[in-house]
Each structure stands twice: as C-alpha cells, then as structure tokens.
Write an enzyme that holds these catalytic residues in place. Sequence first.
Site, PDB file in Angstrom:
ATOM      1  N   TYR A 174       9.529 -13.848   0.169  1.00 17.33           N
ATOM      2  CA  TYR A 174       9.031 -12.499  -0.129  1.00 17.33           C
ATOM      3  C   TYR A 174       7.981 -12.551  -1.244  1.00 17.33           C
ATOM      4  CZ  TYR A 174       9.414  -7.485  -1.309  1.00 17.33           C
ATOM      5  OH  TYR A 174       9.162  -6.160  -1.554  1.00 17.33           O
ATOM      6  N   ASP A 206       4.828   2.941  12.806  1.00 11.69           N
ATOM      7  CA  ASP A 206       6.061   2.154  12.631  1.00 11.69           C
ATOM      8  C   ASP A 206       6.440   1.542  13.968  1.00 11.69           C
ATOM      9  OD1 ASP A 206       8.700   1.183  11.611  1.00 11.69           O
ATOM     10  OD2 ASP A 206       8.254   2.549   9.953  1.00 11.69           O
ATOM     11  N   ASP A 211       3.776  -2.466  16.262  1.00 13.34           N
ATOM     12  CA  ASP A 211       4.222  -3.571  15.411  1.00 13.34           C
ATOM     13  C   ASP A 211       2.976  -4.113  14.712  1.00 13.34           C
ATOM     14  OD1 ASP A 211       4.903  -6.074  14.386  1.00 13.34           O
ATOM     15  OD2 ASP A 211       6.456  -6.380  15.898  1.00 13.34           O
ATOM     16  N   ARG A 268      10.401   5.624   7.135  1.00 15.46           N
ATOM     17  CA  ARG A 268      11.449   5.870   6.125  1.00 15.46           C
ATOM     18  C   ARG A 268      11.004   5.329   4.766  1.00 15.46           C
ATOM     19  NH1 ARG A 268      15.508   0.993   8.030  1.00 15.46           N
ATOM     20  NH2 ARG A 268      14.711  -0.518   6.527  1.00 15.46           N
TER      21      ARG A 268
END
Length: 446
Positions: free
Chosen positions: A352, A237, A260, A216
């Site tokens: 992050y 994915d 993964d 996505r």
Amino acid sequence: MSDPYSSFISTGPGRKIARQLGLPQPANLRRYSPGQPLLTGPVLVTGSGAGADALATELLSWDLDIRRHAVPKEKLGAIILVLDELRTPADLEVPVLGVGSSLRDLMPNARVLSVSRTAADAADPAQAAARQGVDGLVRSLAKELRGGATANGVLLAPQTLTTSTSALAALRFFLSGRSAFVDGQFLTVTSDAGSPTLNHDRPLEGKVAVVTGAARGIGAAIARTLYRDGATVVAVDVTAAGQQLAAVVNSIGGTALQLDVTSPDAGQRIIEHAIDRHGRLDIVVHNAGITRDKLLANMDQQRWNSVISINCEAQLRINRALLDSEHFRDGPRIISLASTSGIAGNRGQTNYAASKGGVIGMVQATAPLLAPWGGSINAVAPGFIETEMTARIPFATREVARRLNSLQQGGTPGDVAEAIAFLASDAAAGITGDVLRVCGQNMVGA
Ligand code: NAD
C-alpha cells in the site's frame, strides 16, 4: 463512523473527568458549511515589509477585522505571520517572539498561518536556513495549540507575490472551516496562475468532475462535496458496488459510470462518458483504492499486484489518456488520493505504501505535463479517517491510531473532500505537484 470517546468528552462531566485524569480532550472542530462566515474574531497580520502591507490591505476586502498590532487581551480568530523577507535565522526572532503572547488570546478553532518563501530557491545558506526554519517552527507550534486551533503555512516560490491568486486562495482555505483537520502542513504556490473565485460557496460552478471509487467512504463524500460546490459529478465505481453508486448519484444528480479503473480503456471510457453526457471534463479525482495488508515476509503476488495495480498503475494509465485528450485542456485538474502511509510508512503496508508513495512521484512528474493547459495535479494524503475501512481496525489499535495526532481525533471523509474541492478550484491553479496531508498532524512518522 462513531467516536464514543469524543462524544463523551463533549459533555460537561466527561470534560471534567478527562481534565482530572490528563486524558486527551479532542475539541469540536469548526467545519465548513455554505453561508458560514470565513472565521470569527479579529485577524492579526504581522510583518513589516511590503508583502505584509499588501496582504493586510487585501484581507480588509474580505470583510475581516484586521489588526496590524496586537491589542492586549483582545481575543483573536487568527494570526498571520508574514515572513517573506527573511535573510538569516536571526530575522526570525522579532516577528516570531512578537506573536508569542498573542497565542494565549486565540479563540477556540483559531488559525495561525505563516507566509514565507521556499528554501530551495534561497540566495545563500543563511537564507535557506531561515526559510527552512519556518517549517520546523510551524510544525512545532501546531503541536502546541489547543482547542481545535491549527497552524499551517503558505510557501511562495520566487517571483510569487503574497497576494497572488493561489496564495490568497490557500490562505482562505487554511482560515476557513474547510481545513478543520489540516494541521502542521504547507501548501506551495509555484506561480501567479489562477483566476479568483467569485462565489466562495460555489467555486466549482459549471465544472464537470469525475470521482473514482465514489460508491462509499471518502469517494462518496468527495462526490457530495464537489456537487455542493457547484460541479456536475460523474461517479465511478465497480459493477459490484452498483447499488451504492446509484444511491450516491440519486442524492446529487450527475451520472454513474460502472467501471473498473484497472481496465485498459478506463481513461477513454471516462472521457467519452463525461463528454457525451455532460459536454466537458474539468476535474478527475483518483480516489478508488484498496488495502491488502500483510508483513512483507508473508506477502503474496496477488496482494502485492492488486494494490499496485488499482492504487497506482490505473491512475498512470488514465492520466495518459487524459493528457492525450483534446477534451482535457481548459485548466484541467487532477487530484490523487495518497496516504500518510505512503509518506511515513506503516507496518504491514509495504504494498500500500509503495502504491501511495508512487502516487506522490506520479503527481510531481505529471505537473509539468499539465502546465501548458493551465492545469494542475496534486495529491491529498489522508491520515486516520473515520470510514468503514478504519471501523474494522480492532478497538484498542483504532483508539490509539485516532488519538495520535495534534487534534486528538479521527478526521471525517468530508475533511478529505474539502481539501480536494479546494485543489479542484480555478483559484488553486498556482499549486501543482504538491502533497497536502489531511491528518490532524499525525504524531507518528513524517
Ligand atoms: P473504501 O474501501 O471505503 O472505498 C473505496 C472505493 O473504491 C469502494 O467503493 C470500491 O468499490 C472502489 N474501488 C475499489 N477498487 C476499484 C476499482 N478497481 N475500480 C473502481 N472502483 C474501485 O475506501 P476509503 O476509506 O473511502 O478510501 C478512499 C481512498 O482514500 C483510497 O484511495 C484510500 O487508499 C485512501 N485513504 C483512506 C484512508 C482512511 O483512513 N480511510 C486513509 C488514507 C488514504
């Protein structure tokens, strides 16, 4: 994702109200589609040295309408300032002020580009000052342009010609609709490596590309764009995203790999899948990533570790496997997703930003390791991109975040994908260890 304000502004009454109230007026950006001309309108190439002459001659062969001097009142599609022979800051005056009045004649979505040399390699402090001055000049000019016009620059390392393959490829990228949301940025060409693109609508013909996190958002757009440009795509994915992954693969061919990226054998499985199913592996795009935002004062171990592990450590481990593999030695390309948060920092995103800053460090240190194979590795740092992730941001915060850049709008996943496709091409071989921001020139931070 929808941006109702931009839609409203694109109508006649909407534009009028925005003008009267002094509200942002985001332009409709010219985005690339196959078959589209590189740009419309004449291109003014300024500069009096041999590099400018050689570049102007080369650009004529691109079927562009080239001017070496401005024609009063003539509308321009682009201005290219060739500043490759600067010796002192005083040398900036004539070429820079010389194009000043032409800026008023730029068409909507026009381009202003500089071609200059890296300051780090200057002969003396005065030359370094002049060269670094171009950085401030272009970034400021980008903030002055309107109507979807952008300003960007190509930086040449020593011995690199204005007409080197990657310098020309970078110029073409910046001139084209592929760079619609890239503004106020530089690409550094470190060598004359790279073979010219023969088919500009399918520069990745014959290549096999792996895209992680492809089910996505930005990853799906990257997979579609690399496919459009001619590549066979392996879309990776997690198992939980299997259905969405299958939908992406059904629309572009190629194959799906449920994996993964943090699993210890992820690199090996990617290589084996690409070789077994497609016979080669040329491009790896590390796109899979997550956010787990919290102020550092409230950060727990799980939030911290999961972000560092998926966004950064998985890429390091996969790269190790790629570097060790004899199947990744024919001009290989790696492109990693960083983020403007990893450059400027962002409240609530220490984990992050550490992971994305880490990606940038990794890219810089890995570039020399890929060089023996004619390979390259670069990072693309998106700013505010319209995805499911940013759609979840509360309305007011989202509205501010998407307007706080020079183009006054959010980018699309496709904008990020175009930058990645460019860096994946053979012609971009001379650009490595670099970071390209796709952020419309974020106003906040770096
Ligand atoms: P997204 O959450 O929509 O998609 C991420 C994809 O990665 C998902 O399909 C997810 O299943 C997959 N993924 C997550 N963990 C994985 C794992 N361990 N193994 C395999 N796949 C995994 O995110 P997005 O907005 O499309 O962002 C894509 C990349 O771009 C990320 O690296 C993100 O940090 C970066 N980025 C996004 C933005 C933005 O504005 N959306 C801005 C800057 C950077």
